[in-house]
Design an enzyme around this catalytic site. Structure first.
Site, PDB file in Angstrom:
ATOM      1  N   ARG A 233       0.604  -1.209   0.046  1.00 38.73           N
ATOM      2  CA  ARG A 233       0.146   0.076   0.060  1.00 38.73           C
ATOM      3  C   ARG A 233       1.035   1.209  -0.073  1.00 38.73           C
ATOM      4  O   ARG A 233       2.175   1.265   0.667  1.00 38.73           O
ATOM      5  CB  ARG A 233      -0.881   0.015   1.133  1.00 38.73           C
ATOM      6  CG  ARG A 233      -1.958  -0.748   1.126  1.00 38.73           C
ATOM      7  CD  ARG A 233      -3.037  -0.343   0.202  1.00 38.73           C
ATOM      8  NE  ARG A 233      -4.388  -1.267   0.200  1.00 38.73           N
ATOM      9  CZ  ARG A 233      -4.568  -2.075  -0.625  1.00 38.73           C
ATOM     10  NH1 ARG A 233      -3.669  -2.473  -1.415  1.00 38.73           N
ATOM     11  NH2 ARG A 233      -5.533  -2.882  -0.430  1.00 38.73           N
ATOM     12  N   GLU A 262      -2.768   8.151  -3.969  1.00 38.77           N
ATOM     13  CA  GLU A 262      -3.090   7.408  -5.125  1.00 38.77           C
ATOM     14  C   GLU A 262      -4.279   7.651  -5.797  1.00 38.77           C
ATOM     15  O   GLU A 262      -5.449   7.872  -5.071  1.00 38.77           O
ATOM     16  CB  GLU A 262      -3.090   5.935  -4.674  1.00 38.77           C
ATOM     17  CG  GLU A 262      -3.110   5.097  -6.133  1.00 38.77           C
ATOM     18  CD  GLU A 262      -2.980   3.424  -5.332  1.00 38.77           C
ATOM     19  OE1 GLU A 262      -1.893   3.085  -4.710  1.00 38.77           O
ATOM     20  OE2 GLU A 262      -4.048   2.826  -5.690  1.00 38.77           O
ATOM     21  N   HIS A 281      -1.789   0.536  -9.606  1.00 48.57           N
ATOM     22  CA  HIS A 281      -2.303  -0.454  -8.717  1.00 48.57           C
ATOM     23  C   HIS A 281      -2.810  -1.703  -9.356  1.00 48.57           C
ATOM     24  O   HIS A 281      -3.930  -1.928  -9.419  1.00 48.57           O
ATOM     25  CB  HIS A 281      -3.379   0.307  -7.790  1.00 48.57           C
ATOM     26  CG  HIS A 281      -3.596  -0.594  -6.894  1.00 48.57           C
ATOM     27  ND1 HIS A 281      -3.809   0.069  -5.518  1.00 48.57           N
ATOM     28  CD2 HIS A 281      -3.818  -2.012  -6.360  1.00 48.57           C
ATOM     29  CE1 HIS A 281      -4.329  -0.786  -4.324  1.00 48.57           C
ATOM     30  NE2 HIS A 281      -4.155  -2.018  -5.041  1.00 48.57           N
TER      31      HIS A 281
END
Ligand code: 8YV
Length: 316
Positions: A233, A262, A281
């Site tokens: 993460r 993000e 991602h």
């Protein structure tokens, strides 16, 4: 009269596979219903991206019986708040281990061998003559990988790194008894791992303990020739410290599947660095894995709505 389907709120837009598994089973309520306040009938909460689920949100759903997350990481969900309300949380572990570990190795290979830079050069008008001295990378085989978080995904990374002939170090809360015999992986303290690894790969969950685990101090311990790879993460890394580290040469490069924030702001400095390989991602983003995630997360949802034990439940 047909029986009424249970109302499920989901952030989206959901992809076709998820919709296919949900079809005829639930009545989907759009996320922006939260703005109108009509949430009293909602029985299921399906998290597809990473919307923040906290006690204030849960208090808006007096009939809620299940939170089902499309994905394994549940750092966006307040598990204690769910537990206090007796609401089970489902997730999708294991089925995405292989895809995410493949992505970690993709980033190791792409950074080490400067693939994106090479691709850009090979397409550009500048590539007019082959030069054997140009764009040299760093070896993968024979290098040392340091895996932070030897959980389900970390072990798949270790398996792959072993196949590449890498020396494997890892850091975990507890050493794993079989890691050495399976992959020759050796437990090290975090500072020791950071000092010795050529590729530091993050595959740990984001928790209060791992938030900004890779900060200025950690980055300064790494070799100037080292690469940081993050498939965990974004919040495990202090983005400002990483930006400085890459600019000032404390480390050589980074491969980031995830960032904090993000996405990064479109004018963020990191986006212009040649020594950074970025992905939006994509850790679990394969056709097969995403289908399996859709199936498992919708099964968890339906089990929860029916008051049955979930296939995979997060333990708080
Ligand atoms: C998912 C992930 O794509 O499983 C996870 O924790 O980060 C990814 O595999 C994501 O959760 C879907 O939003």
């Amino acid at each position: 009269m047909p029986e009424e389907l249970p109302a499920v709120i989901a952030d989206g837009p959901l992809d076709d596979t998820v919709l296919e598994f949900m079809a005829g089973q639930v009545s989907l309520v759009p996320w922006d219903t939260l703005d109108t306040g009509l949430t009293l009938q909602i029985e299921g909460l399906y998290t597809y991206g990473h919307p923040r689920v906290d006690s204030a949100l849960l208090d808006r759903f007096p009939k809620l019986r299940i939170i089902s997350n499309y994905g394994v990481g549940v750092d966006h969900i307040d598990l204690r708040a769910a537990e206090e309300r007796g609401i089970p949380v489902g997730n999708t572990p294991d089925i995405l281990n292989g895809a995410t570990a493949d992505q970690a190795m993709t980033l190791v290979l792409a950074t080490g061998r400067r693939l994106i830079e090479g691709d850009g050069y090979a397409r550009s008008p500048d590539f007019t003559a082959y030069d054997p001295g140009h764009m040299l990378g760093r070896e993968i085989h024979g290098a040392t990988i340091g895996i932070i978080g030897l959980g389900r995904i970390g072990q798949e990374i270790a398996k792959r790194a072993h196949g590449f002939g890498m020396t494997i170090l890892y850091h975990n809360r507890r050493p794993r008894a079989d890691a050495q015999s399976l992959w020759g992986a050796v437990w090290r303290t975090l500072p020791d791992l950071l000092e010795h690894a050529d590729y530091v790969v993050l595959s740990c969950p984001l928790t209060p303990e791992t938030h900004h685990l890779i900060d200025e101090k950690a980055l300064r311990l790494m070799k100037p020739t080292a690469t940081l790879v993050n498939v965990a993460r974004g919040g495990v890394v202090d983005t400002d410290a990483l930006t400085t580290a890459l600019k000032e040469g404390w480390i050589q490069s980074a491969g980031l599947d995830v960032t904090e924030p993000e996405p990064l702001p479109r004018n963020h400095e990191l986006l212009n660095f040649k020594n950074v390989v970025l992905a939006p991602h994509l850790g679990s983003a394969t056709v097969q894995t995403r289908r399996a995630m859709a199936q498992l997360s919708v099964s968890n949802l339906l089990h929860g709505l029916a008051g049955q034990p979930l296939i995979r439940q997060v333990r708080y």
